[in-house]
Design a protein around this motif. Structure first.
Motif, PDB file in Angstrom:
ATOM      1  N   SER A  43       0.852  -1.182   0.000  1.00 31.94           N
ATOM      2  CA  SER A  43       0.000   0.000   0.000  1.00 31.94           C
ATOM      3  C   SER A  43       0.888   1.231   0.000  1.00 31.94           C
ATOM      4  O   SER A  43       2.028   1.188   0.472  1.00 31.94           O
ATOM      5  CB  SER A  43      -0.935   0.012   1.211  1.00 31.94           C
ATOM      6  OG  SER A  43      -0.200   0.116   2.408  1.00 31.94           O
ATOM      7  N   PHE A  44       0.355   2.310  -0.545  1.00 34.63           N
ATOM      8  CA  PHE A  44       1.104   3.557  -0.547  1.00 34.63           C
ATOM      9  C   PHE A  44       0.132   4.724  -0.607  1.00 34.63           C
ATOM     10  O   PHE A  44      -1.011   4.581  -1.037  1.00 34.63           O
ATOM     11  CB  PHE A  44       2.116   3.626  -1.696  1.00 34.63           C
ATOM     12  CG  PHE A  44       1.538   3.543  -3.081  1.00 34.63           C
ATOM     13  CD1 PHE A  44       1.211   4.697  -3.785  1.00 34.63           C
ATOM     14  CD2 PHE A  44       1.339   2.316  -3.696  1.00 34.63           C
ATOM     15  CE1 PHE A  44       0.702   4.627  -5.067  1.00 34.63           C
ATOM     16  CE2 PHE A  44       0.821   2.238  -4.988  1.00 34.63           C
ATOM     17  CZ  PHE A  44       0.509   3.390  -5.672  1.00 34.63           C
ATOM     18  N   ASN A 101       9.800  13.168  -2.002  1.00 38.59           N
ATOM     19  CA  ASN A 101       9.290  13.622  -0.706  1.00 38.59           C
ATOM     20  C   ASN A 101       7.978  12.947  -0.322  1.00 38.59           C
ATOM     21  O   ASN A 101       7.076  13.587   0.206  1.00 38.59           O
ATOM     22  CB  ASN A 101       9.128  15.146  -0.693  1.00 38.59           C
ATOM     23  CG  ASN A 101      10.435  15.859  -0.948  1.00 38.59           C
ATOM     24  OD1 ASN A 101      11.474  15.480  -0.413  1.00 38.59           O
ATOM     25  ND2 ASN A 101      10.404  16.877  -1.787  1.00 38.59           N
ATOM     26  N   GLY A 102       7.862  11.641  -0.619  1.00 39.34           N
ATOM     27  CA  GLY A 102       6.675  10.887  -0.238  1.00 39.34           C
ATOM     28  C   GLY A 102       5.446  11.143  -1.093  1.00 39.34           C
ATOM     29  O   GLY A 102       4.343  10.739  -0.734  1.00 39.34           O
ATOM     30  N   ALA A 141      12.410   6.158  -8.989  1.00 38.84           N
ATOM     31  CA  ALA A 141      11.397   6.645  -8.043  1.00 38.84           C
ATOM     32  C   ALA A 141      11.751   6.242  -6.617  1.00 38.84           C
ATOM     33  O   ALA A 141      11.669   7.057  -5.689  1.00 38.84           O
ATOM     34  CB  ALA A 141      10.024   6.106  -8.424  1.00 38.84           C
ATOM     35  N   GLN A 142      12.150   5.001  -6.440  1.00 39.53           N
ATOM     36  CA  GLN A 142      12.534   4.518  -5.111  1.00 39.53           C
ATOM     37  C   GLN A 142      13.723   5.321  -4.582  1.00 39.53           C
ATOM     38  O   GLN A 142      13.706   5.802  -3.445  1.00 39.53           O
ATOM     39  CB  GLN A 142      12.892   3.037  -5.183  1.00 39.53           C
ATOM     40  CG  GLN A 142      13.420   2.464  -3.874  1.00 39.53           C
ATOM     41  CD  GLN A 142      13.849   1.018  -4.029  1.00 39.53           C
ATOM     42  OE1 GLN A 142      13.131   0.225  -4.617  1.00 39.53           O
ATOM     43  NE2 GLN A 142      15.010   0.678  -3.499  1.00 39.53           N
ATOM     44  N   ASP A 143      14.751   5.482  -5.400  1.00 35.88           N
ATOM     45  CA  ASP A 143      15.959   6.191  -4.979  1.00 35.88           C
ATOM     46  C   ASP A 143      15.689   7.646  -4.610  1.00 35.88           C
ATOM     47  O   ASP A 143      16.395   8.217  -3.780  1.00 35.88           O
ATOM     48  CB  ASP A 143      17.030   6.137  -6.077  1.00 35.88           C
ATOM     49  CG  ASP A 143      17.572   4.732  -6.314  1.00 35.88           C
ATOM     50  OD1 ASP A 143      17.330   3.834  -5.473  1.00 35.88           O
ATOM     51  OD2 ASP A 143      18.217   4.537  -7.365  1.00 35.88           O
ATOM     52  N   TRP A 172       9.967   8.722  -3.840  1.00 33.75           N
ATOM     53  CA  TRP A 172       8.561   8.738  -4.220  1.00 33.75           C
ATOM     54  C   TRP A 172       7.837   7.621  -3.491  1.00 33.75           C
ATOM     55  O   TRP A 172       8.379   6.522  -3.326  1.00 33.75           O
ATOM     56  CB  TRP A 172       8.410   8.573  -5.730  1.00 33.75           C
ATOM     57  CG  TRP A 172       8.869   9.771  -6.492  1.00 33.75           C
ATOM     58  CD1 TRP A 172      10.148  10.057  -6.876  1.00 33.75           C
ATOM     59  CD2 TRP A 172       8.064  10.875  -6.904  1.00 33.75           C
ATOM     60  NE1 TRP A 172      10.185  11.272  -7.520  1.00 33.75           N
ATOM     61  CE2 TRP A 172       8.922  11.798  -7.555  1.00 33.75           C
ATOM     62  CE3 TRP A 172       6.711  11.173  -6.795  1.00 33.75           C
ATOM     63  CZ2 TRP A 172       8.453  12.992  -8.087  1.00 33.75           C
ATOM     64  CZ3 TRP A 172       6.247  12.357  -7.350  1.00 33.75           C
ATOM     65  CH2 TRP A 172       7.108  13.251  -7.974  1.00 33.75           C
ATOM     66  N   ALA A 173       6.604   7.865  -3.050  1.00 33.08           N
ATOM     67  CA  ALA A 173       5.814   6.824  -2.381  1.00 33.08           C
ATOM     68  C   ALA A 173       5.248   5.843  -3.384  1.00 33.08           C
ATOM     69  O   ALA A 173       5.123   4.647  -3.090  1.00 33.08           O
ATOM     70  CB  ALA A 173       4.675   7.452  -1.579  1.00 33.08           C
ATOM     71  N   GLY A 174       4.875   6.335  -4.566  1.00 35.30           N
ATOM     72  CA  GLY A 174       4.277   5.447  -5.546  1.00 35.30           C
ATOM     73  C   GLY A 174       4.002   6.130  -6.866  1.00 35.30           C
ATOM     74  O   GLY A 174       4.218   7.334  -7.024  1.00 35.30           O
ATOM     75  N   ILE A 175       3.515   5.299  -7.797  1.00 33.82           N
ATOM     76  CA  ILE A 175       3.180   5.745  -9.149  1.00 33.82           C
ATOM     77  C   ILE A 175       1.855   5.091  -9.530  1.00 33.82           C
ATOM     78  O   ILE A 175       1.691   3.882  -9.377  1.00 33.82           O
ATOM     79  CB  ILE A 175       4.262   5.324 -10.171  1.00 33.82           C
ATOM     80  CG1 ILE A 175       5.657   5.760  -9.723  1.00 33.82           C
ATOM     81  CG2 ILE A 175       3.939   5.865 -11.553  1.00 33.82           C
ATOM     82  CD1 ILE A 175       6.796   5.120 -10.517  1.00 33.82           C
ATOM     83  N   VAL A 176       0.932   5.889 -10.031  1.00 35.26           N
ATOM     84  CA  VAL A 176      -0.332   5.390 -10.573  1.00 35.26           C
ATOM     85  C   VAL A 176      -0.309   5.690 -12.067  1.00 35.26           C
ATOM     86  O   VAL A 176      -0.124   6.843 -12.456  1.00 35.26           O
ATOM     87  CB  VAL A 176      -1.546   6.071  -9.908  1.00 35.26           C
ATOM     88  CG1 VAL A 176      -2.847   5.630 -10.564  1.00 35.26           C
ATOM     89  CG2 VAL A 176      -1.564   5.787  -8.413  1.00 35.26           C
TER      90      VAL A 176
END
Length: 164
Positions: free
Chosen positions: A36-37, A62-63, A87-89, A92-96
């Motif tokens: 979940s994110f 920044n989340g 994105a992880q590095d 970022w919390a996630g991508i839709v």
């Protein structure tokens, strides 16, 4: 914050009724180890071109959650393993993605949430087109920059404000 989208819907029924909390159509699938994110949305509108996706993910996340309206195209992937790692590095919390992803096994190893319509092995173009920080219309709901995204295996929610 630990959550499930089902519990958030149950706890915020009044917001669902008022439209302050919206549910994307149940056509999105989770392609990540992250179960979940959530975070505030940064929006992109692109079509079969992921240059702007990469440029955005190279910034500090920044989340936040990158919401990519790819027009629902199933002809090529807008995000793959390399972009998920970027994105992880960058936090970022996630991508839709309203479109496709690829490198599903690599996405499953990344510590960033990824939700998309399906997979497609073909990469997309890199022409540099698209718009950033604009309202986008995804199946089931519009998303404004800064609105909150909550996603898990059950679905994706869009909220006018952060939920408790």
């Amino acid at each position: 914050m630990t959550f499930t989208t089902a519990d958030l819907c149950d706890a915020h029924e009044a917001q669902l009724t008022l439209g302050a909390l919206r549910v994307l159509e149940p056509i999105f699938h989770l392609f990540s180890r992250t179960e979940s994110f959530s975070g505030p949305a940064v929006t992109l509108k692109v079509f079969e071109d992921n240059a702007l996706v990469r440029t955005t993910l190279e910034e500090p996340g920044n989340g936040r959650v990158l919401v990519v309206d790819g027009g629902g195209s199933l002809r090529c992937a807008l995000v793959g393993g390399n972009l998920a790692q970027i994105a992880q590095d960058n936090g970022w919390a996630g991508i839709v993605v309203n479109g496709c992803v690829r490198d599903a096994l690599e996405l499953n190893e990344a510590e960033v949430g990824v939700v998309a319509l399906t997979t497609c092995p073909r990469r997309c173009g890199k022409r540099g087109g698209g718009e950033r920080d604009v309202p986008v219309q995804l199946p089931g709901a519009s998303v404004q920059p800064g609105e909150w995204i909550y996603a898990d295996i059950d679905g994706v929610l869009v909220s006018n404000a952060a939920l408790d």
